[in-house]
Design a protein around this motif. Structure first.
Motif, PDB file in Angstrom:
ATOM      1  N   ASP A 101       0.822  -1.221   0.000  1.00  0.00           N
ATOM      2  CA  ASP A 101       0.000   0.000   0.000  1.00  0.00           C
ATOM      3  C   ASP A 101       0.853   1.266   0.000  1.00  0.00           C
ATOM      4  N   LEU A 102       1.952   1.256   0.746  1.00  0.00           N
ATOM      5  CA  LEU A 102       2.854   2.417   0.780  1.00  0.00           C
ATOM      6  C   LEU A 102       3.423   2.694  -0.603  1.00  0.00           C
ATOM      7  N   VAL A 103       3.834   1.629  -1.282  1.00  0.00           N
ATOM      8  CA  VAL A 103       4.408   1.800  -2.620  1.00  0.00           C
ATOM      9  C   VAL A 103       3.338   2.285  -3.597  1.00  0.00           C
ATOM     10  N   VAL A 104       2.139   1.709  -3.540  1.00  0.00           N
ATOM     11  CA  VAL A 104       1.046   2.147  -4.417  1.00  0.00           C
ATOM     12  C   VAL A 104       0.741   3.627  -4.173  1.00  0.00           C
ATOM     13  N   LYS A 105       0.709   4.022  -2.909  1.00  0.00           N
ATOM     14  CA  LYS A 105       0.428   5.419  -2.557  1.00  0.00           C
ATOM     15  C   LYS A 105       1.468   6.371  -3.157  1.00  0.00           C
ATOM     16  N   GLY A 106       2.710   5.892  -3.299  1.00  0.00           N
ATOM     17  CA  GLY A 106       3.785   6.718  -3.837  1.00  0.00           C
ATOM     18  C   GLY A 106       3.894   6.704  -5.353  1.00  0.00           C
ATOM     19  N   LEU A 107       3.055   5.910  -6.020  1.00  0.00           N
ATOM     20  CA  LEU A 107       3.090   5.860  -7.484  1.00  0.00           C
ATOM     21  C   LEU A 107       2.578   7.168  -8.084  1.00  0.00           C
ATOM     22  N   THR A 108       2.960   7.399  -9.320  1.00  0.00           N
ATOM     23  CA  THR A 108       2.436   8.566 -10.020  1.00  0.00           C
ATOM     24  C   THR A 108       0.934   8.355 -10.248  1.00  0.00           C
ATOM     25  N   LYS A 109       0.243   9.453 -10.484  1.00  0.00           N
ATOM     26  CA  LYS A 109      -1.203   9.388 -10.762  1.00  0.00           C
ATOM     27  C   LYS A 109      -1.462   8.477 -11.959  1.00  0.00           C
ATOM     28  N   LYS A 110      -0.616   8.590 -12.960  1.00  0.00           N
ATOM     29  CA  LYS A 110      -0.748   7.793 -14.177  1.00  0.00           C
ATOM     30  C   LYS A 110      -0.594   6.300 -13.858  1.00  0.00           C
ATOM     31  N   ASP A 111       0.429   5.936 -13.062  1.00  0.00           N
ATOM     32  CA  ASP A 111       0.640   4.531 -12.721  1.00  0.00           C
ATOM     33  C   ASP A 111      -0.472   3.992 -11.827  1.00  0.00           C
ATOM     34  N   ARG A 112      -0.975   4.812 -10.910  1.00  0.00           N
ATOM     35  CA  ARG A 112      -2.093   4.369 -10.058  1.00  0.00           C
ATOM     36  C   ARG A 112      -3.335   4.110 -10.913  1.00  0.00           C
ATOM     37  N   ALA A 113      -3.593   4.979 -11.889  1.00  0.00           N
ATOM     38  CA  ALA A 113      -4.735   4.798 -12.783  1.00  0.00           C
ATOM     39  C   ALA A 113      -4.556   3.522 -13.619  1.00  0.00           C
ATOM     40  N   LEU A 114      -3.346   3.281 -14.086  1.00  0.00           N
ATOM     41  CA  LEU A 114      -3.046   2.079 -14.859  1.00  0.00           C
ATOM     42  C   LEU A 114      -3.235   0.827 -13.996  1.00  0.00           C
ATOM     43  N   LEU A 115      -2.807   0.895 -12.751  1.00  0.00           N
ATOM     44  CA  LEU A 115      -2.967  -0.224 -11.818  1.00  0.00           C
ATOM     45  C   LEU A 115      -4.442  -0.566 -11.628  1.00  0.00           C
ATOM     46  N   GLU A 116      -5.283   0.439 -11.592  1.00  0.00           N
ATOM     47  CA  GLU A 116      -6.737   0.224 -11.414  1.00  0.00           C
ATOM     48  C   GLU A 116      -7.347  -0.554 -12.583  1.00  0.00           C
ATOM     49  N   THR A 117      -6.718  -0.484 -13.756  1.00  0.00           N
ATOM     50  CA  THR A 117      -7.266  -1.167 -14.933  1.00  0.00           C
ATOM     51  C   THR A 117      -6.877  -2.645 -14.993  1.00  0.00           C
ATOM     52  N   ILE A 118      -5.914  -3.044 -14.155  1.00  0.00           N
ATOM     53  CA  ILE A 118      -5.450  -4.435 -14.153  1.00  0.00           C
ATOM     54  C   ILE A 118      -6.479  -5.320 -13.472  1.00  0.00           C
ATOM     55  N   GLN A 119      -6.777  -6.448 -14.088  1.00  0.00           N
ATOM     56  CA  GLN A 119      -7.770  -7.394 -13.527  1.00  0.00           C
ATOM     57  C   GLN A 119      -7.167  -8.199 -12.410  1.00  0.00           C
TER      58      GLN A 119
END
Length: 119
Positions: A101-119
């Motif tokens: 969660d700490l690493v996800v929180k530190g991701l760029t907005k673009k990478d967090r949005a991309l992560l949300e699209t992963i199944q």
């Protein structure tokens, strides 16, 4: 954690996680969106390195014998968590989640949005 396979499967169960051996043939590193959140030696399998909030990292080290400053890592942001110590398997799993969660929180907005699209 009883064995490396159980631990590996647990780490790989999180969204967007990949694994590599970037340093040597025995240090398995788990990434979320190409950012490390966990390292473990697959041969010794005695501890893992997990990212941690700096204040919480200090508190955990003071509270548990099995938590030390991150071996070969930033001592401020990483802890080495020993499997066969005074830390339960559930506590270790919680620390893996917090590291992820700490690493996800530190991701760029673009990478967090991309992560949300992963199944």
């Amino acid at each position: 954690m009883n064995n490396i396979e159980d631990f590996r499967n647990y780490c790989l169960s999180f969204k967007g996680v990949t694994e590599k051996f970037p340093f040597d043939e025995s240090t398995l590193v788990f990434y979320v969106m190409n950012k490390m959140f966990c390292l473990v030696d697959i041969e010794a399998f005695d501890y893992c390195n997990l990212k941690c909030d700096p204040e919480e990292a200090e508190e955990l080290r003071a509270q548990y014998n099995g938590i030390k400053p991150g071996y070969h890592m930033s001592k401020k942001h990483w802890n080495s968590v020993y499997f066969n110590s005074d830390i339960s398997e559930n506590q270790i799993k919680e620390m893996v989640v917090k590291s992820y969660d700490l690493v996800v929180k530190g991701l760029t907005k673009k990478d967090r949005a991309l992560l949300e699209t992963i199944q």
